[in-house]
Each structure stands twice: as structure tokens, then as C-alpha cells.
Design a protein around this motif. Structure first.
Motif, PDB file in Angstrom:
ATOM      1  N   GLN A   1       0.823  -1.205   0.000  1.00 52.19           N
ATOM      2  CA  GLN A   1       0.000   0.000   0.000  1.00 52.19           C
ATOM      3  C   GLN A   1       0.860   1.260   0.000  1.00 52.19           C
ATOM      4  O   GLN A   1       0.527   2.241  -0.677  1.00 52.19           O
ATOM      5  CB  GLN A   1      -0.925  -0.020   1.214  1.00 52.19           C
ATOM      6  CG  GLN A   1      -1.997  -1.102   1.136  1.00 52.19           C
ATOM      7  CD  GLN A   1      -2.803  -1.233   2.405  1.00 52.19           C
ATOM      8  OE1 GLN A   1      -2.312  -0.958   3.510  1.00 52.19           O
ATOM      9  NE2 GLN A   1      -4.050  -1.655   2.272  1.00 52.19           N
ATOM     10  N   LEU A   2       1.978   1.234   0.735  1.00 52.75           N
ATOM     11  CA  LEU A   2       2.907   2.365   0.738  1.00 52.75           C
ATOM     12  C   LEU A   2       3.502   2.564  -0.649  1.00 52.75           C
ATOM     13  O   LEU A   2       3.592   3.702  -1.144  1.00 52.75           O
ATOM     14  CB  LEU A   2       4.004   2.134   1.761  1.00 52.75           C
ATOM     15  CG  LEU A   2       5.120   3.189   1.823  1.00 52.75           C
ATOM     16  CD1 LEU A   2       4.546   4.551   2.193  1.00 52.75           C
ATOM     17  CD2 LEU A   2       6.196   2.777   2.829  1.00 52.75           C
ATOM     18  N   HIS A   3       3.871   1.464  -1.282  1.00 48.12           N
ATOM     19  CA  HIS A   3       4.444   1.540  -2.625  1.00 48.12           C
ATOM     20  C   HIS A   3       3.434   2.117  -3.612  1.00 48.12           C
ATOM     21  O   HIS A   3       3.789   2.935  -4.478  1.00 48.12           O
ATOM     22  CB  HIS A   3       4.886   0.147  -3.073  1.00 48.12           C
ATOM     23  CG  HIS A   3       5.487   0.105  -4.444  1.00 48.12           C
ATOM     24  ND1 HIS A   3       6.655   0.760  -4.777  1.00 48.12           N
ATOM     25  CD2 HIS A   3       5.074  -0.512  -5.589  1.00 48.12           C
ATOM     26  CE1 HIS A   3       6.938   0.554  -6.049  1.00 48.12           C
ATOM     27  NE2 HIS A   3       5.994  -0.208  -6.566  1.00 48.12           N
ATOM     28  N   GLN A   4       2.172   1.707  -3.486  1.00 48.12           N
ATOM     29  CA  GLN A   4       1.130   2.219  -4.380  1.00 48.12           C
ATOM     30  C   GLN A   4       0.942   3.721  -4.202  1.00 48.12           C
ATOM     31  O   GLN A   4       0.773   4.456  -5.182  1.00 48.12           O
ATOM     32  CB  GLN A   4      -0.194   1.481  -4.112  1.00 48.12           C
ATOM     33  CG  GLN A   4      -0.197   0.021  -4.522  1.00 48.12           C
ATOM     34  CD  GLN A   4       0.041  -0.163  -6.002  1.00 48.12           C
ATOM     35  OE1 GLN A   4       1.120  -0.602  -6.420  1.00 48.12           O
ATOM     36  NE2 GLN A   4      -0.944   0.173  -6.804  1.00 48.12           N
ATOM     37  N   ARG A   5       0.975   4.181  -2.947  1.00 44.28           N
ATOM     38  CA  ARG A   5       0.834   5.617  -2.695  1.00 44.28           C
ATOM     39  C   ARG A   5       2.022   6.383  -3.276  1.00 44.28           C
ATOM     40  O   ARG A   5       1.854   7.487  -3.812  1.00 44.28           O
ATOM     41  CB  ARG A   5       0.707   5.877  -1.193  1.00 44.28           C
ATOM     42  CG  ARG A   5      -0.632   5.432  -0.604  1.00 44.28           C
ATOM     43  CD  ARG A   5      -0.838   6.019   0.776  1.00 44.28           C
ATOM     44  NE  ARG A   5       0.140   5.520   1.735  1.00 44.28           N
ATOM     45  CZ  ARG A   5      -0.036   4.440   2.497  1.00 44.28           C
ATOM     46  NH1 ARG A   5      -1.160   3.747   2.396  1.00 44.28           N
ATOM     47  NH2 ARG A   5       0.893   4.069   3.353  1.00 44.28           N
ATOM     48  N   GLN A   6       3.218   5.796  -3.161  1.00 46.52           N
ATOM     49  CA  GLN A   6       4.400   6.449  -3.720  1.00 46.52           C
ATOM     50  C   GLN A   6       4.311   6.539  -5.240  1.00 46.52           C
ATOM     51  O   GLN A   6       4.696   7.548  -5.834  1.00 46.52           O
ATOM     52  CB  GLN A   6       5.661   5.685  -3.299  1.00 46.52           C
ATOM     53  CG  GLN A   6       5.980   5.809  -1.822  1.00 46.52           C
ATOM     54  CD  GLN A   6       7.137   4.929  -1.395  1.00 46.52           C
ATOM     55  OE1 GLN A   6       7.476   3.952  -2.076  1.00 46.52           O
ATOM     56  NE2 GLN A   6       7.753   5.258  -0.268  1.00 46.52           N
ATOM     57  N   LEU A   7       3.789   5.488  -5.864  1.00 45.94           N
ATOM     58  CA  LEU A   7       3.623   5.508  -7.307  1.00 45.94           C
ATOM     59  C   LEU A   7       2.622   6.571  -7.738  1.00 45.94           C
ATOM     60  O   LEU A   7       2.829   7.282  -8.727  1.00 45.94           O
ATOM     61  CB  LEU A   7       3.158   4.137  -7.802  1.00 45.94           C
ATOM     62  CG  LEU A   7       4.205   3.022  -7.867  1.00 45.94           C
ATOM     63  CD1 LEU A   7       3.568   1.719  -8.323  1.00 45.94           C
ATOM     64  CD2 LEU A   7       5.350   3.402  -8.792  1.00 45.94           C
ATOM     65  N   GLU A   8       1.521   6.665  -6.979  1.00 45.30           N
ATOM     66  CA  GLU A   8       0.510   7.681  -7.298  1.00 45.30           C
ATOM     67  C   GLU A   8       1.110   9.071  -7.193  1.00 45.30           C
ATOM     68  O   GLU A   8       0.854   9.944  -8.029  1.00 45.30           O
ATOM     69  CB  GLU A   8      -0.687   7.540  -6.356  1.00 45.30           C
ATOM     70  CG  GLU A   8      -1.526   6.298  -6.595  1.00 45.30           C
ATOM     71  CD  GLU A   8      -2.179   6.303  -7.960  1.00 45.30           C
ATOM     72  OE1 GLU A   8      -2.490   7.393  -8.472  1.00 45.30           O
ATOM     73  OE2 GLU A   8      -2.371   5.206  -8.516  1.00 45.30           O
ATOM     74  N   GLY A   9       1.922   9.289  -6.164  1.00 46.37           N
ATOM     75  CA  GLY A   9       2.569  10.585  -6.004  1.00 46.37           C
ATOM     76  C   GLY A   9       3.566  10.866  -7.104  1.00 46.37           C
ATOM     77  O   GLY A   9       3.679  11.992  -7.599  1.00 46.37           O
ATOM     78  N   SER A  10       4.282   9.826  -7.536  1.00 42.80           N
ATOM     79  CA  SER A  10       5.282   9.998  -8.591  1.00 42.80           C
ATOM     80  C   SER A  10       4.616  10.303  -9.921  1.00 42.80           C
ATOM     81  O   SER A  10       5.127  11.084 -10.719  1.00 42.80           O
ATOM     82  CB  SER A  10       6.136   8.730  -8.720  1.00 42.80           C
ATOM     83  OG  SER A  10       6.843   8.474  -7.526  1.00 42.80           O
ATOM     84  N   ARG A  11       3.469   9.702 -10.181  1.00 47.27           N
ATOM     85  CA  ARG A  11       2.780   9.939 -11.451  1.00 47.27           C
ATOM     86  C   ARG A  11       2.367  11.404 -11.601  1.00 47.27           C
ATOM     87  O   ARG A  11       2.268  11.928 -12.699  1.00 47.27           O
ATOM     88  CB  ARG A  11       1.536   9.049 -11.554  1.00 47.27           C
ATOM     89  CG  ARG A  11       1.842   7.583 -11.742  1.00 47.27           C
ATOM     90  CD  ARG A  11       0.589   6.822 -12.136  1.00 47.27           C
ATOM     91  NE  ARG A  11       0.808   5.387 -12.086  1.00 47.27           N
ATOM     92  CZ  ARG A  11       0.416   4.605 -11.095  1.00 47.27           C
ATOM     93  NH1 ARG A  11      -0.217   5.121 -10.066  1.00 47.27           N
ATOM     94  NH2 ARG A  11       0.649   3.315 -11.117  1.00 47.27           N
ATOM     95  N   SER A  12       2.094  12.050 -10.454  1.00 46.69           N
ATOM     96  CA  SER A  12       1.635  13.439 -10.517  1.00 46.69           C
ATOM     97  C   SER A  12       2.779  14.416 -10.760  1.00 46.69           C
ATOM     98  O   SER A  12       2.554  15.581 -11.081  1.00 46.69           O
ATOM     99  CB  SER A  12       0.920  13.815  -9.209  1.00 46.69           C
ATOM    100  OG  SER A  12       1.831  13.751  -8.118  1.00 46.69           O
ATOM    101  N   THR A  13       4.025  13.940 -10.619  1.00 41.50           N
ATOM    102  CA  THR A  13       5.164  14.846 -10.773  1.00 41.50           C
ATOM    103  C   THR A  13       6.087  14.470 -11.923  1.00 41.50           C
ATOM    104  O   THR A  13       6.824  15.307 -12.408  1.00 41.50           O
ATOM    105  CB  THR A  13       5.998  14.873  -9.475  1.00 41.50           C
ATOM    106  OG1 THR A  13       6.431  13.527  -9.170  1.00 41.50           O
ATOM    107  CG2 THR A  13       5.165  15.400  -8.313  1.00 41.50           C
TER     108      THR A  13
END
Length: 260
Positions: free
Chosen positions: A41-53
Motif C-alpha cells: 500500500q505504501l508503494h502504491q501511494r508512492q507511485l501515485e505521487g510519482s505519477r503526478s510529478t
């Protein structure tokens, strides 16, 4: 009298040691599941954050474990590969797989295989599945009937009975369950194909009281990156008892479809 007392003491010590080992193994599995899900779940949140930047390549978004499965060309490759994976890797793989649709299973018989559940609980899972519920005969898989949302668990028997739905006189279908797509208890924000046995358990039957808490969660495993394969569909599942650690104490298994 001394011998009797010694045997009683030995039995008590052995029972205590067995209880300790099983409890420790269960706690270890619960911790492993919890930590693996939390990391995912942490990895998924990090990916979501990375996609926005920034732009992320598809390779970096795919885990090494899921990438390994892309090399499996056949259902046999998948079965062997899954049987050689650790419980933690199986959990990680399950978390990254998609939920199958009911249409992808309706009308299929699935061959079933137990997977790694740790050095101690793998034996416990095998005993419960094959000896306790199977009355000494090995579990074979599951059947998903067309046009209705009730399936059957296959277990092997010596004699044919009226409940037999297979051409093989040694295959008996029983242990019915309802199946549907619903919220996952492993990852509540996601869905799984749910096998729920509770609606078909009689309250007065002691074994039914045990099976009442049985739940399976399943997701579809792509072969070579594709869900549809002419050989069949491969499903990775997590089975658990709601009264024994619940979803955090899941036992991995897989199903491979074949036409009824």
C-alpha cells in the motif's frame, strides 16, 4: 501408576509444545501478511505521487515478482512457478493481480493446488484440506457453475454417490459456496472474487460450524501479460477462516480452469 503419570506428563508437555509452535507460526504468518500488505500500500501511494510529478516507465511500475510471471507461457509453467514461490512472494503477487469477472469462471472446473504457507502451517493446511474436510481424500479443486452464483469444492472419494457431478467415479463434488466479486478483507480498497461457504453450512453440524468461517479470495494471474489464454485461466487465491486470524492468516493456493 508411575508409567501412567509419566505418559500423562509427556502428553501434556507435547500438547503444550505443539500449541506454542502453532501459535508462533500463526503469529508469524499474520505479521508477514500485515507487513507485506502495508509495504504494498505504501508503494502504491508512492507511485501515485510519482505519477503526478513525473513520467514513470512501465518497467519501473511492475514489480520483479510480477515480471517473473510474464515468462510463464503455459498453465503448467504457472503451476510449477507458483509451487516454487515463498509465501511472501505469493502474497506480493496476489496483491498485484486483478479481480476476475464472473464470466471468466462460470462453467469451469478448476484444478486446485495448495501453495507454500510456511514451514509449519503448510502441513496444517494440508491436514485440514485433505484429511479433515476431505475425510482422508485429497482436495482436487473447485467447480463454478454457469448461470448461478454457487460453486462446489471438489474432493476425491472412493465410491460414487448421487452427489457426483463428474464422469470420474472417484470425484465427488460437495462443500458448496456462494461466489461473487466483493470488497477484499486483505486490501479493503480493492476487490476480489469471494468464495463464501457460510450460507451453505448447517448450524447443527459440528464440521459446518468450522467451515462456516471459510472464505477464499481469488485474483487472476496473467500469462505472458495476458489474462486470457487458450490453455485456461490461472487464479491465485488466499483462503482463511474468519475465526482463526482472518485474512491476515491466509493460506495461498491456486486454481487452473478446465471446462466442465
Amino acid at each position: 501408576m508411575i508409567i501412567t503419570a509419566s505418559l500423562a506428563t509427556f502428553a501434556s508437555v507435547a500438547a503444550g509444545a505443539a500449541t506454542f509452535l502453532l501459535s508462533a507460526a500463526s503469529l508469524s504468518n499474520v505479521y508477514e501478511m500485515h507487513s507485506t500488505v502495508s509495504q504494498h500500500q505504501l508503494h502504491q501511494r508512492q507511485l501515485e505521487g510519482s505519477r503526478s510529478t513525473s513520467t514513470i516507465s512501465s518497467a519501473s511500475m511492475t514489480s520483479q515478482i510480477l515480471e517473473r510471471t510474464r515468462q510463464w507461457k503455459t498453465t503448467v509453467d504457472a503451476r510449477i512457478g507458483l509451487q516454487n514461490m515463498s509465501r511472501q512472494d505469493l502474497i506480493q503477487l496476489f496483491l498485484q493481480c486483478e479481480t476476475p469477472s464472473l464470466d471468466e469462471l462460470s462453467g469451469y472446473t478448476c484444478d486446485g493446488y495448495l501453495l507454500d504457507n510456511g514451514p509449519i502451517l503448510s502441513h496444517v493446511t494440508s491436514f485440514i484440506t485433505n484429511k479433515l474436510f476431505g475425510r482422508g481424500k485429497p482436495w482436487l479443486g473447485k467447480v463454478y457453475y454457469s448461470f448461478r452464483d454457487t460453486g462446489i469444492t471438489d474432493e476425491k472419494r472412493i465410491e460414487q454417490t448421487q452427489q457426483t457431478l463428474s464422469n470420474d467415479k472417484n470425484e465427488l463434488t460437495e462443500r458448496p459456496f456462494d461466489y461473487y466479486v466483493g470488497a477484499s478483507s486483505i486490501t479493503p480498497q480493492c476487490t476480489s472474487l469471494i468464495n463464501n461457504y457460510a450460507p451453505h453450512c448447517r448450524s447443527w453440524n459440528p464440521m459446518s460450524l468450522i467451515r462456516r468461517g471459510m472464505v477464499d479470495e481469488l485474483r487472476i494471474l496473467p500469462l505472458q501479460g495476458k489474462k486470457d489464454n487458450e490453455e485456461g485461466v490461472v487464479l491465485i487465491g488466499m483462503g482463511y477462516f474468519t475465526w482463526s486470524g482472518g485474512a491476515l492468516n491466509s493460506a495461498p493456493f491456486c486454481l487452473i480452469t478446465r471446462r466442465c
